[in-house]
Enzyme design. Structure first.
Site, PDB file in Angstrom:
ATOM      1  N   ARG A  47      -4.159  -1.150   9.147  1.00 43.01           N
ATOM      2  CA  ARG A  47      -3.592  -1.060  10.672  1.00 43.01           C
ATOM      3  C   ARG A  47      -4.393  -1.224  11.677  1.00 43.01           C
ATOM      4  NH1 ARG A  47       0.904  -2.204   7.544  1.00 43.01           N
ATOM      5  NH2 ARG A  47       2.018  -0.644   6.787  1.00 43.01           N
TER       6      ARG A  47
ATOM      7  N   HIS B  87       0.891  -7.008  -5.964  1.00 45.27           N
ATOM      8  CA  HIS B  87       1.914  -5.818  -6.428  1.00 45.27           C
ATOM      9  C   HIS B  87       3.074  -6.644  -7.091  1.00 45.27           C
ATOM     10  CE1 HIS B  87       3.729  -7.879  -2.889  1.00 45.27           C
ATOM     11  NE2 HIS B  87       3.044  -6.933  -1.901  1.00 45.27           N
TER      12      HIS B  87
ATOM     13  N   ASP C 239      -1.451  -0.672  -2.364  1.00 43.28           N
ATOM     14  CA  ASP C 239      -0.436  -1.273  -1.271  1.00 43.28           C
ATOM     15  C   ASP C 239      -0.409  -0.262  -0.346  1.00 43.28           C
ATOM     16  OD1 ASP C 239       0.780  -2.837   0.266  1.00 43.28           O
ATOM     17  OD2 ASP C 239       2.635  -3.018  -1.176  1.00 43.28           O
TER      18      ASP C 239
ATOM     19  N   HIS D 221       3.435   4.143   7.793  1.00 40.10           N
ATOM     20  CA  HIS D 221       4.258   4.337   8.816  1.00 40.10           C
ATOM     21  C   HIS D 221       4.557   5.635   9.420  1.00 40.10           C
ATOM     22  CE1 HIS D 221       5.364   0.075   7.749  1.00 40.10           C
ATOM     23  NE2 HIS D 221       5.269   0.397   6.814  1.00 40.10           N
TER      24      HIS D 221
ATOM     25  N   PHE E 292       9.414  -1.153   5.062  1.00 40.88           N
ATOM     26  CA  PHE E 292       9.014  -1.001   3.774  1.00 40.88           C
ATOM     27  C   PHE E 292       7.632  -0.477   3.720  1.00 40.88           C
ATOM     28  CE2 PHE E 292      11.913  -4.854   3.942  1.00 40.88           C
ATOM     29  CZ  PHE E 292      12.513  -4.620   2.946  1.00 40.88           C
ATOM     30  N   GLY E 293       7.262   0.202   2.821  1.00 34.11           N
ATOM     31  CA  GLY E 293       5.932   0.792   2.575  1.00 34.11           C
ATOM     32  C   GLY E 293       5.873   2.259   2.388  1.00 34.11           C
TER      33      GLY E 293
END
Length: 433
Positions: A69, A236, A309, A313, A327-328
């Site tokens: 990030r 992925h 992956d 967040h 997503f994630g």
């Protein structure tokens, strides 16, 4: 300051790169493996000793797909916090994706990520953007990125959709001997989709994500890889159809590799339950048929690597309606435990194969010289874990800045006891020193 000499004694050493499995001791000096010998037979001595009795000692784990990030999104994660989570998860090296803000599409940002000021706890290998701004239009300067330390190129987070630009990407990367990593999603098929197309999506009234969106792009890219003879890597991978295409490419002796995440070989689309956004990821959780195919591929060698992956967040970002939440999920601290709990304990995958998936093969795929092995002269990156120890994962205790994990409260088997990077203990679960 150089690390003190460290000996690791009495452990069960697993190093598939040398076909070693047995009781061996290690001596680490000046950041390198200096000696490996049968237990009790080391000639040299360490200033510091780590007793690995009852534990597995293996080459340091490598995660080739993480999102740290930084720059630009430090409210979610920093290089310091993300690599601390990596060390706690047994990872000694991570390869970080370029979809930062700004995008890592130039040498300056690539170098910035590796500066000591970032406070990394493990080795950081940046991956450069394939196209400027991840817009899929104009190639970045691959040579400049590689010279600055980038180990691959990708537009991860977005696919490289255009056939012409993908061919150029493969040709350019091929000349430099670095892999092209594809986020295999034909977004023309997934617009507005939030989860896998199936009964759960129908029940929840969510638009379904068809598996063909992945497999058709993989099939196209493999055709281009055959033409260019470049190294193509599928990030992925999540569907049986895409895995079938990869298997066929491997039979044809193409330079095609792939990775699978722990959440895709552990969970199903139905685990979304009633709109739990901690189960929302890209690609989405798939069907039972897809998961079984992935498990078979992990067992038989068709799948090269396990990668997390890791996609942090904030709680506020995830605490939205399912359609609007990002997503994630995070994954660095649960990966080894899920591999041992699901692959080894439940499906009887040998521990040596798990070390291949998490260390030896990731180093090979990304061309990380001196990593993924404990040969004399290699980097002194070592993971020590207890293969039978059970523990409970609590997101509140995570070292990541974000807590978006579907595995909160899960009891896992296989606990990291020590993570050694460059001969220095960066994480220790108990005091055996």
């Amino acid at each position: 300051m150089a690390p003190r000499d460290l000996s690791i004694r009495n452990g069960l050493l697993l190093d598939p790169s040398q076909h070693l499995e047995g009781k061996y001791d290690l001596l680490l000096k000046a950041g390198r493996v200096a000696e490996i010998a049968p237990a009790g037979k080391l000639r040299g001595k360490g200033d510091e000793n780590l007793d690995a009795r009852g534990l597995v000692v293996c080459p340091g784990l490598i995660d080739i797909h993480v999102h740290l990030r930084e720059p630009g999104q430090s409210h979610k994660e920093t290089i310091a916090s993300g690599t601390l989570a990596a060390a706690a998860g047994g990872f000694t090296s991570v390869c970080c994706m370029p979809n930062t803000s700004p995008v890592n599409d130039n040498a300056e940002i690539t170098r910035w990520m590796q500066e000591p000021e970032r406070g990394a706890h493990v080795n950081v290998f940046p991956i450069g953007a394939a196209t400027i701004g991840n817009k899929g239009e104009q190639l970045t300067n691959f040579s400049s990125l590689k010279s600055a330390g980038a180990v691959a190129v990708t537009d991860d987070g977005k696919p490289i959709l255009g056939e012409a630009i993908m061919r150029q990407t493969l040709l350019g990367a091929g000349k430099l001997g670095i892999p092209v990593i594809q986020h295999a999603e034909d977004t023309r098929m997934t617009a507005g989709a939030a989860m896998h197309a199936g009964a759960t999506a129908f029940r929840l009234g969510l638009r379904g994500w068809v598996p063909e969106a992945e497999s058709t792009l993989v099939e196209r890219d493999i055709r281009l890889a055959a033409e260019t003879r470049a190294h193509y890597h599928v990030a992925h991978l999540s569907t049986a159809a895409a895995l079938k295409a990869v298997r066929r490419a491997k039979r044809d002796r193409l330079r095609v590799t792939c990775e699978v995440t722990p959440h895709h070989f552990t969970l199903l689309d139905e685990d979304v339950g009633d709109y739990d956004t901690n189960f929302k990821m890209n690609p989405p959780l798939r069907s039972h048929t897809d998961r079984e195919a992935l498990l078979a591929g992990l067992e038989d060698g068709s799948i090269d690597c396990v990668a997390t992956d890791h996609a942090p967040h904030t709680c506020n970002e995830k605490n939205q309606e399912f359609d609007h939440a990002p997503f994630g999920i995070t994954g660095l601290e649960t990966a080894l435990g899920l591999c041992i709990s699901v692959l080894h304990s439940r499906h009887k995958v040998p521990l040596a194969r798990i070390v291949e998936l998490l260390s030896v093969n990731p180093a090979r795929v990304m061309g990380l010289q001196g990593c993924g092995t404990l040969t004399v002269g290699s980097h002194a990156d070592v993971t020590v874990f207890h293969p039978a120890k059970k523990w409970t994962y609590h997101v509140t205790q995570s070292h990541s800045k974000s807590k978006n994990s579907p595995f909160d409260g899960w009891q896992l088997q296989g606990k990291v006891m020590a993570t050694v990077v460059g001969g220095e203990i960066k994480f220790a679960a108990d005091a055996r020193r």
